[in-house]
Each structure stands twice: as C-alpha cells, then as structure tokens.
Write a protein that holds these residues in place. Structure first.
Motif, PDB file in Angstrom:
ATOM      1  N   ASP A  65       0.803  -1.224   0.000  1.00  0.00           N
ATOM      2  CA  ASP A  65       0.000   0.000   0.000  1.00  0.00           C
ATOM      3  C   ASP A  65       0.840   1.282   0.000  1.00  0.00           C
ATOM      4  O   ASP A  65       0.299   2.377   0.074  1.00  0.00           O
ATOM      5  N   ALA A  66       2.151   1.153  -0.113  1.00  0.00           N
ATOM      6  CA  ALA A  66       3.028   2.329  -0.060  1.00  0.00           C
ATOM      7  C   ALA A  66       2.973   3.116  -1.367  1.00  0.00           C
ATOM      8  O   ALA A  66       2.939   2.537  -2.448  1.00  0.00           O
ATOM      9  N   GLU A  67       2.959   4.429  -1.252  1.00  0.00           N
ATOM     10  CA  GLU A  67       3.110   5.292  -2.430  1.00  0.00           C
ATOM     11  C   GLU A  67       4.538   5.115  -2.918  1.00  0.00           C
ATOM     12  O   GLU A  67       5.483   5.163  -2.121  1.00  0.00           O
ATOM     13  N   ARG A  68       4.705   4.917  -4.207  1.00  0.00           N
ATOM     14  CA  ARG A  68       6.041   4.621  -4.740  1.00  0.00           C
ATOM     15  C   ARG A  68       6.260   5.303  -6.075  1.00  0.00           C
ATOM     16  O   ARG A  68       5.308   5.624  -6.780  1.00  0.00           O
ATOM     17  N   LEU A  69       7.540   5.472  -6.409  1.00  0.00           N
ATOM     18  CA  LEU A  69       7.914   6.089  -7.680  1.00  0.00           C
ATOM     19  C   LEU A  69       9.232   5.482  -8.153  1.00  0.00           C
ATOM     20  O   LEU A  69      10.231   5.522  -7.425  1.00  0.00           O
ATOM     21  N   PRO A  70       9.276   4.904  -9.372  1.00  0.00           N
ATOM     22  CA  PRO A  70      10.545   4.400  -9.885  1.00  0.00           C
ATOM     23  C   PRO A  70      11.461   5.566 -10.261  1.00  0.00           C
ATOM     24  O   PRO A  70      10.997   6.584 -10.787  1.00  0.00           O
ATOM     25  N   VAL A  71      12.739   5.424  -9.945  1.00  0.00           N
ATOM     26  CA  VAL A  71      13.710   6.470 -10.270  1.00  0.00           C
ATOM     27  C   VAL A  71      14.970   5.840 -10.864  1.00  0.00           C
ATOM     28  O   VAL A  71      15.483   4.864 -10.336  1.00  0.00           O
ATOM     29  N   PRO A  72      15.446   6.394 -11.981  1.00  0.00           N
ATOM     30  CA  PRO A  72      16.696   5.887 -12.562  1.00  0.00           C
ATOM     31  C   PRO A  72      17.888   6.468 -11.798  1.00  0.00           C
ATOM     32  O   PRO A  72      17.869   7.636 -11.404  1.00  0.00           O
ATOM     33  N   LEU A  73      18.891   5.641 -11.572  1.00  0.00           N
ATOM     34  CA  LEU A  73      20.088   6.085 -10.866  1.00  0.00           C
ATOM     35  C   LEU A  73      21.316   5.765 -11.706  1.00  0.00           C
ATOM     36  O   LEU A  73      21.338   4.782 -12.442  1.00  0.00           O
ATOM     37  N   SER A  74      22.358   6.571 -11.544  1.00  0.00           N
ATOM     38  CA  SER A  74      23.638   6.250 -12.171  1.00  0.00           C
ATOM     39  C   SER A  74      24.242   5.063 -11.418  1.00  0.00           C
ATOM     40  O   SER A  74      23.793   4.709 -10.320  1.00  0.00           O
ATOM     41  N   GLU A  75      25.267   4.445 -11.981  1.00  0.00           N
ATOM     42  CA  GLU A  75      25.926   3.319 -11.313  1.00  0.00           C
ATOM     43  C   GLU A  75      26.460   3.734  -9.940  1.00  0.00           C
ATOM     44  O   GLU A  75      26.334   2.993  -8.971  1.00  0.00           O
ATOM     45  N   GLU A  76      27.053   4.912  -9.867  1.00  0.00           N
ATOM     46  CA  GLU A  76      27.613   5.395  -8.594  1.00  0.00           C
ATOM     47  C   GLU A  76      26.504   5.621  -7.577  1.00  0.00           C
ATOM     48  O   GLU A  76      26.637   5.262  -6.404  1.00  0.00           O
ATOM     49  N   GLU A  77      25.402   6.207  -8.006  1.00  0.00           N
ATOM     50  CA  GLU A  77      24.282   6.447  -7.100  1.00  0.00           C
ATOM     51  C   GLU A  77      23.677   5.131  -6.625  1.00  0.00           C
ATOM     52  O   GLU A  77      23.373   4.981  -5.440  1.00  0.00           O
ATOM     53  N   LEU A  78      23.526   4.186  -7.535  1.00  0.00           N
ATOM     54  CA  LEU A  78      22.981   2.887  -7.172  1.00  0.00           C
ATOM     55  C   LEU A  78      23.879   2.182  -6.160  1.00  0.00           C
ATOM     56  O   LEU A  78      23.400   1.568  -5.208  1.00  0.00           O
ATOM     57  N   GLU A  79      25.177   2.300  -6.332  1.00  0.00           N
ATOM     58  CA  GLU A  79      26.110   1.699  -5.374  1.00  0.00           C
ATOM     59  C   GLU A  79      25.946   2.333  -3.989  1.00  0.00           C
ATOM     60  O   GLU A  79      25.972   1.634  -2.976  1.00  0.00           O
ATOM     61  N   ARG A  80      25.753   3.654  -3.931  1.00  0.00           N
ATOM     62  CA  ARG A  80      25.520   4.317  -2.638  1.00  0.00           C
ATOM     63  C   ARG A  80      24.234   3.829  -1.988  1.00  0.00           C
ATOM     64  O   ARG A  80      24.190   3.618  -0.774  1.00  0.00           O
ATOM     65  N   VAL A  81      23.193   3.657  -2.790  1.00  0.00           N
ATOM     66  CA  VAL A  81      21.916   3.163  -2.253  1.00  0.00           C
ATOM     67  C   VAL A  81      22.103   1.746  -1.709  1.00  0.00           C
ATOM     68  O   VAL A  81      21.651   1.435  -0.608  1.00  0.00           O
ATOM     69  N   ARG A  82      22.784   0.898  -2.453  1.00  0.00           N
ATOM     70  CA  ARG A  82      23.008  -0.479  -1.995  1.00  0.00           C
ATOM     71  C   ARG A  82      23.805  -0.515  -0.691  1.00  0.00           C
ATOM     72  O   ARG A  82      23.495  -1.293   0.211  1.00  0.00           O
ATOM     73  N   ARG A  83      24.827   0.277  -0.612  1.00  0.00           N
ATOM     74  CA  ARG A  83      25.633   0.291   0.617  1.00  0.00           C
ATOM     75  C   ARG A  83      24.844   0.823   1.799  1.00  0.00           C
ATOM     76  O   ARG A  83      24.965   0.312   2.911  1.00  0.00           O
ATOM     77  N   ALA A  84      24.055   1.849   1.574  1.00  0.00           N
ATOM     78  CA  ALA A  84      23.249   2.412   2.655  1.00  0.00           C
ATOM     79  C   ALA A  84      22.180   1.433   3.117  1.00  0.00           C
ATOM     80  O   ALA A  84      21.804   1.414   4.287  1.00  0.00           O
ATOM     81  N   THR A  85      21.701   0.591   2.204  1.00  0.00           N
ATOM     82  CA  THR A  85      20.651  -0.368   2.506  1.00  0.00           C
ATOM     83  C   THR A  85      21.197  -1.613   3.197  1.00  0.00           C
ATOM     84  O   THR A  85      20.497  -2.259   3.961  1.00  0.00           O
TER      85      THR A  85
END
Length: 141
Positions: A65-85
């Motif tokens: 039921d969460a409001e969501r939005l897909p967002v494209p990320l650069s490789e560097e940004e995606l790596e930061r998201v993965r590490r933070a997660t």
C-alpha cells in the motif's frame, strides 16, 4: 526485478524496509520534474524520515500500500543506495570485496565469508571481479 530503484513512503512506524533518502545523499533524479511533482503530490520533502529508497533487487520488500515512484540512478548512485541499505555486516564484507579487486590475498577465505554473510553471489562477482566459476569453487572448499 526492475532496473529502477524506487522512492516510497514508509508511513508506518513498523516499516523497516528501504533506507531513508537523507542517508543516501544527493541524487540527480531528485531535481527532475517527475520526482519534484511526486514530492509535492505526497506532501513531503526529500529530507522527511518517511521518504525511503530501495535498490531494484529489493523492490519486492516495498509494502503493497506504499506510495512509490521508480527512479533511474547512475551506477555510482545505485552503489551508494546499496551500501546504505546493506546491514553493517554485509556492508563491511562488500567494502572488502571492492578492495579485493586490487589484491589476491586470501581470496577463497574472503569469498567464503561473503557467502556466509549473505552477500548474493551476483554481488560478490560484481564487487570482486572474480569469475563466477571461481566463486563456485571457493564455496565448495
């Protein structure tokens, strides 16, 4: 699995999934008209504790039921998201795997520890640069 990361709203205190967007830092997509309009429509700003981001391989964890939005990320940004997660244990192993690219010391031990910590095989291959067959042989030792 999708190729996009997702922003979503964690409106309940019991939602632990994703990473607060504020912990990831600046992302290029945050300045796009679509993302700005989404924040406005939701009545939140990027610094809000309810705004979370999740990498593509974890989108199944977003509450239905969460409001969501897909967002494209650069490789560097995606790596930061993965590490933070990642959990602290997994994040530590992933740091070692990245450093491993420049060294071959104790390769099999590091690969076995990464598998034992729960780092997916595809991430180990991506971070360490080892051949998937090498990873398979290390897990059998």
């Amino acid at each position: 699995m999708t190729d996009d990361a997702y922003l979503f709203l964690a409106m309940s205190a019991d939602v632990w999934q994703g990473t607060p967007l504020a912990l990831v830092g600046e992302l290029e997509c945050l300045d796009t008209p679509a993302v700005l309009a989404w924040f406005t429509a939701q009545g939140v700003n990027p610094a809000s504790a309810v705004v979370r981001i999740i990498p593509p391989e974890q989108t199944g964890l977003i509450p239905e039921d969460a409001e969501r939005l897909p967002v494209p990320l650069s490789e560097e940004e995606l790596e930061r998201v993965r590490r933070a997660t990642a959990t602290d244990r997994v994040a530590g192993i992933e740091e070692e795997l990245l450093a491993f690219r420049d060294s071959k010391d104790n390769r099999d031990g590091l690969l076995r520890r990464a598998l034992a910590a729960g780092v997916p095989a595809h991430r180990i291959v991506e971070l360490s640069g080892v051949d998937p067959a090498t990873l398979s042989s290390a897990s059998l030792d």
